[in-house]
Motif scaffolding. Structure first.
Motif, short mmCIF file in Angstrom:
data_model
loop_
_atom_site.label_atom_id
_atom_site.label_comp_id
_atom_site.label_asym_id
_atom_site.label_seq_id
_atom_site.Cartn_x
_atom_site.Cartn_y
_atom_site.Cartn_z
N HIS A 100 12.22 -0.95 13.72
CA HIS A 100 11.52 -2.23 13.90
C HIS A 100 12.40 -3.23 14.64
O HIS A 100 11.91 -4.00 15.47
CB HIS A 100 11.12 -2.83 12.54
N GLY A 130 0.64 2.11 8.24
CA GLY A 130 -0.19 1.82 7.06
C GLY A 130 -1.22 0.77 7.41
O GLY A 130 -2.37 0.80 6.99
N ASP A 131 -0.79 -0.19 8.22
CA ASP A 131 -1.66 -1.30 8.60
C ASP A 131 -2.72 -0.86 9.62
O ASP A 131 -3.92 -1.05 9.40
CB ASP A 131 -0.78 -2.41 9.22
N GLY A 167 6.45 1.58 4.57
CA GLY A 167 7.85 1.21 4.36
C GLY A 167 8.01 0.10 3.36
O GLY A 167 8.70 0.22 2.34
C1 LIG Z 1 -4.98 -6.05 1.14
C2 LIG Z 1 -3.63 -5.52 0.85
N1 LIG Z 1 -3.49 -4.28 0.35
C3 LIG Z 1 -2.26 -3.78 0.09
C4 LIG Z 1 -1.14 -4.54 0.31
C5 LIG Z 1 0.23 -3.97 0.01
N2 LIG Z 1 0.97 -3.55 1.18
C6 LIG Z 1 1.90 -4.34 1.75
S1 LIG Z 1 2.69 -3.61 3.04
C7 LIG Z 1 1.75 -2.20 2.86
C8 LIG Z 1 1.97 -1.00 3.73
C9 LIG Z 1 2.57 -1.27 5.06
O1 LIG Z 1 2.86 -0.07 5.71
P1 LIG Z 1 3.02 0.00 7.27
O2 LIG Z 1 1.92 -0.70 7.94
O3 LIG Z 1 3.23 1.43 7.63
O4 LIG Z 1 4.32 -0.88 7.55
P2 LIG Z 1 5.87 -0.53 7.45
O5 LIG Z 1 6.37 -1.34 6.32
O6 LIG Z 1 6.02 0.95 7.26
O7 LIG Z 1 6.42 -0.97 8.77
C10 LIG Z 1 0.87 -2.33 1.80
C11 LIG Z 1 -0.04 -1.24 1.35
C12 LIG Z 1 -1.32 -5.85 0.86
N3 LIG Z 1 -0.26 -6.64 1.12
N4 LIG Z 1 -2.56 -6.31 1.11
#
Ligand SMILES: Cc1ncc(C[n+]2csc(CCOP(=O)(O)OP(=O)(O)O)c2C)c(N)n1
Ligand code: SF4
Ligand code: SF4
Ligand code: SF4
Ligand SMILES: [Mg+2]
Lengths: 76, 260
Positions: free
Chosen positions: B33, B104-105, B135
């Motif tokens: 990142h 995840g997003d 992450g």
């Molecule tokens: C509506 C909602 N659901 C769940 C969450 C919890 N949450 C925060 S970050 C995340 C996952 C992020 O993963 P990714 O997009 O892969 O980002 P990375 O941290 O791997 O860069 C989740 C499920 C949230 N903040 N809001």
């Protein structure tokens, strides 16, 4: 013959000791310091400064953007 | 020649983008990142569009970009960044609008927003950092997690029979007519970083030239979630992620350049 001599400057306090710069340097210039910064990370420094050409590889790969690169022409 | 003779302003050949704020990146050591944030800042600076660019930060580690690049930002609820970017771009069409999202997003909770923004051909730029895991929340399985890969919610490894195969959302959206440019890159070596920067620049130029949506996936690491050192994680990524997520341009100027 003119040869490029380089040097890097590391922002020690922001270095996280990830070692990615070390593997990316074609001339094995960089090492990790035994000492740690205020965050507790061993930080990068030029262990072998003579060999640096200023190629910028280390700075390009540093995730934290803490390396500045300099290059000069040397007559030796 | 002494080091102090070399370290002079007139000899400087590389420094961090002046668009980066003075805040130290809060990402884990070696996290892609950081490198990806740096490249976005460099491209915006080189295109001279810092006063006209609006970023949309998502939910995940990737959200922190809004602290590190000195441009305007909005933040979207989880997965909704392409929808928020659509709104901003339609109200302010002269602005350059981009999202910066994790897997995840973009490929889990935001799948619908991603696909429909791409299908509508919104004139925005999407930067997608795929580390195959959630992450920020502690390393849960994502749709992008590799078969057999252990995560906190797939402790015995992702089982394809019950959890499906990883989603190649980048290949999916490449088929949509509204999408003009698609590329998959990485930022773990100097050569990869230089190529990734070119792709990010192309995706921004695509928007500036009003050609449609530009999309760049960056296959990245999550050392903390993968439980590896940064060096080991990058090696694991080369050996395991790249065969499944091959690097290179996928669509250029509206035409597929790779058989999918
Ligand atoms: C509506 C909602 N659901 C769940 C969450 C919890 N949450 C925060 S970050 C995340 C996952 C992020 O993963 P990714 O997009 O892969 O980002 P990375 O941290 O791997 O860069 C989740 C499920 C949230 N903040 N809001
Ligand atoms: S790549 Fe950057 S943060 Fe990592 S050890 Fe080298 S200088 Fe420090
Ligand atoms: S500029 Fe090139 S030669 Fe010098 S330390 Fe960095 S990678 Fe090594
Ligand atoms: S948890 Fe993973 S994605 Fe988040 S900053 Fe750490 S290494 Fe990067
Ligand atoms: Mg992720």
């Amino acid at each position: 013959m003119a040869k490029a001599r380089g040097a890097i400057e590391v922002d020690i306090e922001k270095c996280k000791g990830c070692e990615l710069c070390i593997g990316s340097c074609p001339f094995h210039v960089i090492s990790l310091e035994q000492h740690v910064n205020s965050k507790g990370y061993h930080y990068a420094y030029m262990g072998n400064p003579e060999a640096c050409t200023g190629c910028t590889n280390c700075a390009v790969v540093c995730p934290d953007g803490v390396i500045t690169v300099f290059r000069a022409k040397s007559e030796v | 020649m002494e080091v102090k003779e070399i370290i002079r302003q007139e000899n400087m050949v590389y420094q961090r983008s002046s668009l980066l704020t003075s805040k130290p990146f809060s990402y884990c050591p070696g996290c892609g990142h950081g490198t990806s944030n740096r490249l976005v800042a460099e491209v915006i600076e080189e295109l001279g569009i810092q006063n006209d660019t609006i970023g949309v930060a998502p939910v995940g580690c990737s959200v922190l970009i809004y602290d590190f690049i000195d441009i305007d930002f909005s933040q979207a609820p989880h997965g909704r960044a392409p929808a928020v970017a659509t709104g901003i771009k339609r109200v302010l069409p002269e602005k350059v609008v981009f999202t910066y999202q994790g897997d995840g997003d973009l490929a889990a909770i935001g799948t619908s927003e991603t696909i429909h923004a791409c299908n509508r051909g919104e004139n925005i730029t999407i930067i997608f950092v795929n580390n195959g895991i959630y992450g920020m929340t502690g390393g849960q399985m994502a749709p992008t997690t590799l078969p057999g890969m252990k995560t906190s919610t797939s402790p015995y490894g992702r089982e394809v029979a019950t959890m499906g195969t990883p989603l190649k959302i980048t290949e999916m959206i490449a088929h949509l007519d509204g999408v003009n440019f698609v590329s998959r890159q990485a930022v773990h070596t100097p050569a990869a970083v230089r190529k990734a920067k070119k792709a990010i620049r192309a995706a921004f130029e695509c928007q500036i030239n009003k050609k449609g949506l530009g999309f760049v996936e960056i296959v990245s690491n999550c050392n903390s979630g993968w439980k590896m050192t940064p060096v080991k994680a990058n090696q694991w990524m080369e050996e395991n992620m790249f065969p499944f997520y091959p690097l290179g341009d996928i669509k250029v100027d509206g035409k597929l350049v790779k058989t999918l």
